[in-house]
Design a protein around this motif. Structure first.
Motif, PDB file in Angstrom:
ATOM      1  N   ALA A  14       0.845  -1.197   0.000  1.00 35.28           N
ATOM      2  CA  ALA A  14       0.000   0.000   0.000  1.00 35.28           C
ATOM      3  C   ALA A  14       0.879   1.245   0.000  1.00 35.28           C
ATOM      4  CB  ALA A  14      -0.912  -0.005   1.224  1.00 35.28           C
ATOM      5  N   PRO A  15       0.404   2.305  -0.648  1.00 31.64           N
ATOM      6  CA  PRO A  15       1.171   3.550  -0.636  1.00 31.64           C
ATOM      7  C   PRO A  15       1.473   3.982   0.797  1.00 31.64           C
ATOM      8  CG  PRO A  15      -0.677   3.705  -2.159  1.00 31.64           C
ATOM      9  CD  PRO A  15      -0.848   2.415  -1.390  1.00 31.64           C
ATOM     10  N   HIS A  16       2.691   4.351   1.038  1.00 29.26           N
ATOM     11  CA  HIS A  16       3.166   4.889   2.317  1.00 29.26           C
ATOM     12  C   HIS A  16       3.270   3.857   3.440  1.00 29.26           C
ATOM     13  CE1 HIS A  16       2.800   8.632   0.225  1.00 29.26           C
ATOM     14  NE2 HIS A  16       1.501   8.452   0.075  1.00 29.26           N
ATOM     15  N   PHE A  17       2.964   2.583   3.188  1.00 29.00           N
ATOM     16  CA  PHE A  17       3.066   1.549   4.229  1.00 29.00           C
ATOM     17  C   PHE A  17       4.488   1.497   4.792  1.00 29.00           C
ATOM     18  CE2 PHE A  17       4.058  -2.691   5.736  1.00 29.00           C
ATOM     19  CZ  PHE A  17       2.952  -3.049   6.490  1.00 29.00           C
ATOM     20  N   VAL A  18       5.464   1.336   3.910  1.00 27.34           N
ATOM     21  CA  VAL A  18       6.848   1.208   4.358  1.00 27.34           C
ATOM     22  C   VAL A  18       7.311   2.492   5.034  1.00 27.34           C
ATOM     23  CG1 VAL A  18       9.252   0.919   3.588  1.00 27.34           C
ATOM     24  CG2 VAL A  18       7.461  -0.611   2.726  1.00 27.34           C
ATOM     25  N   GLU A  19       6.985   3.641   4.456  1.00 27.61           N
ATOM     26  CA  GLU A  19       7.408   4.910   5.030  1.00 27.61           C
ATOM     27  C   GLU A  19       6.840   5.104   6.436  1.00 27.61           C
ATOM     28  OE1 GLU A  19       6.148   4.459   2.003  1.00 27.61           O
ATOM     29  OE2 GLU A  19       7.059   5.811   0.540  1.00 27.61           O
ATOM     30  N   MET A  20       5.551   4.770   6.617  1.00 34.60           N
ATOM     31  CA  MET A  20       4.909   4.940   7.913  1.00 34.60           C
ATOM     32  C   MET A  20       5.572   4.067   8.972  1.00 34.60           C
ATOM     33  SD  MET A  20       1.054   4.003   9.129  1.00 34.60           S
ATOM     34  CE  MET A  20       1.456   2.275   9.276  1.00 34.60           C
ATOM     35  N   TRP A  21       5.818   2.805   8.632  1.00 34.79           N
ATOM     36  CA  TRP A  21       6.427   1.893   9.601  1.00 34.79           C
ATOM     37  C   TRP A  21       7.907   2.223   9.817  1.00 34.79           C
ATOM     38  CZ3 TRP A  21       3.633  -0.444  12.994  1.00 34.79           C
ATOM     39  CH2 TRP A  21       2.309  -0.763  12.700  1.00 34.79           C
ATOM     40  N   TYR A  22       8.557   2.757   8.798  1.00 36.35           N
ATOM     41  CA  TYR A  22       9.953   3.170   8.972  1.00 36.35           C
ATOM     42  C   TYR A  22      10.043   4.325   9.965  1.00 36.35           C
ATOM     43  CZ  TYR A  22      14.705   4.708   8.015  1.00 36.35           C
ATOM     44  OH  TYR A  22      16.022   5.079   8.158  1.00 36.35           O
ATOM     45  N   GLU A  23       9.124   5.268   9.892  1.00 37.22           N
ATOM     46  CA  GLU A  23       9.093   6.372  10.868  1.00 37.22           C
ATOM     47  C   GLU A  23       8.954   5.820  12.285  1.00 37.22           C
ATOM     48  OE1 GLU A  23       9.582   9.698  10.589  1.00 37.22           O
ATOM     49  OE2 GLU A  23      10.130   9.275   8.499  1.00 37.22           O
ATOM     50  N   ARG A  24       8.123   4.814  12.451  1.00 39.37           N
ATOM     51  CA  ARG A  24       7.964   4.195  13.771  1.00 39.37           C
ATOM     52  C   ARG A  24       9.256   3.478  14.181  1.00 39.37           C
ATOM     53  NH1 ARG A  24       2.457   1.823  14.859  1.00 39.37           N
ATOM     54  NH2 ARG A  24       1.975   3.877  14.044  1.00 39.37           N
ATOM     55  N   PHE A  25       9.886   2.798  13.220  1.00 42.32           N
ATOM     56  CA  PHE A  25      11.160   2.103  13.515  1.00 42.32           C
ATOM     57  C   PHE A  25      12.203   3.090  14.014  1.00 42.32           C
ATOM     58  CE2 PHE A  25      15.326   0.785  11.609  1.00 42.32           C
ATOM     59  CZ  PHE A  25      15.594  -0.240  12.498  1.00 42.32           C
ATOM     60  N   LEU A  26      12.268   4.264  13.410  1.00 41.26           N
ATOM     61  CA  LEU A  26      13.268   5.264  13.808  1.00 41.26           C
ATOM     62  C   LEU A  26      13.108   5.680  15.261  1.00 41.26           C
ATOM     63  CD1 LEU A  26      13.458   7.515  10.622  1.00 41.26           C
ATOM     64  CD2 LEU A  26      15.141   5.827  11.424  1.00 41.26           C
ATOM     65  N   GLN A  27      11.897   5.647  15.797  1.00 43.39           N
ATOM     66  CA  GLN A  27      11.659   6.007  17.193  1.00 43.39           C
ATOM     67  C   GLN A  27      12.371   5.030  18.151  1.00 43.39           C
ATOM     68  OE1 GLN A  27       7.419   6.125  17.702  1.00 43.39           O
ATOM     69  NE2 GLN A  27       7.162   7.730  16.173  1.00 43.39           N
ATOM     70  N   TYR A  28      12.563   3.796  17.721  1.00 43.77           N
ATOM     71  CA  TYR A  28      13.204   2.790  18.568  1.00 43.77           C
ATOM     72  C   TYR A  28      14.723   2.801  18.435  1.00 43.77           C
ATOM     73  CZ  TYR A  28       8.573   1.037  19.440  1.00 43.77           C
ATOM     74  OH  TYR A  28       7.256   0.928  19.817  1.00 43.77           O
TER      75      TYR A  28
END
Length: 176
Positions: free
Chosen positions: A160-174
């Protein structure tokens, strides 16, 4: 049954049909962990091959594992776009040691423009004979190729559009 907790680091293990370990990925951060889906993130992690070789991934990646579908995907974030490497394999299980699945050889590489290429058909044919894949497994894997291609065309799930980008932003928080 417990599932990996958000923010925890897990190992991912793929096996072959004969029960032997195929590949291990160290330290994937769980971004979402439920009985149906595990989404993880990693970057430059160690990968161990069954033959003893070790290597590191080259870029950040968002991994999608499904407990109901016979495929998983790795969305790799590169400078020229997101590439996906999709493994045809059994639905995942989680056993408190690692997230595990059986790799059934076929792979689909998806390019940033969402074109794709089916890979390793020769390996599937060889292992089907060597490991005596039951006809039922062969049919499930072949049908799952069609289902995965449909998801790619529909831009569904991890495509889905932006799926990877959205989860990557969350990954960066960790990673802080």
């Amino acid at each position: 049954m417990s599932f990996p907790k958000t923010g925890s680091k897990i190992q991912v293990q793929s096996y072959k049909h004969n029960g032997l370990i195929h590949r291990t990925w160290e330290e994937t951060v769980v971004l979402k962990g439920t009985s149906k889906v595990v989404i993880g993130g990693n970057d430059k992690i160690l990968v161990r091959e069954a033959d003893g070789r070790n290597w590191r991934t080259r870029e950040p990646a968002i991994c999608y594992f499904d407990a109901e579908h016979w495929f998983n995907s790795i969305g790799m974030i590169r400078s020229d776009g997101i590439y996906y490497y999709c493994n045809l394999g059994s639905p995942f299980i989680w056993d408190d040691e690692a997230l595990k699945y059986i790799d059934y050889d076929l792979d689909i590489k998806v390019f940033p423009d969402m074109t794709f290429k089916l890979l390793d058909e020769d390996e599937f044919s060889l292992h089907k004979k060597q490991m005596n894949y039951p006809k039922e497994i062969e049919n499930i894997v072949q049908n799952s190729v069609d289902e995965l291609i449909s998801w790619i065309h529909q831009r569904k799930g991890p495509f889905a559009p932006h799926f990877v980008e959205m989860w990557y932003e969350r990954f960066l928080q960790y990673r802080l």
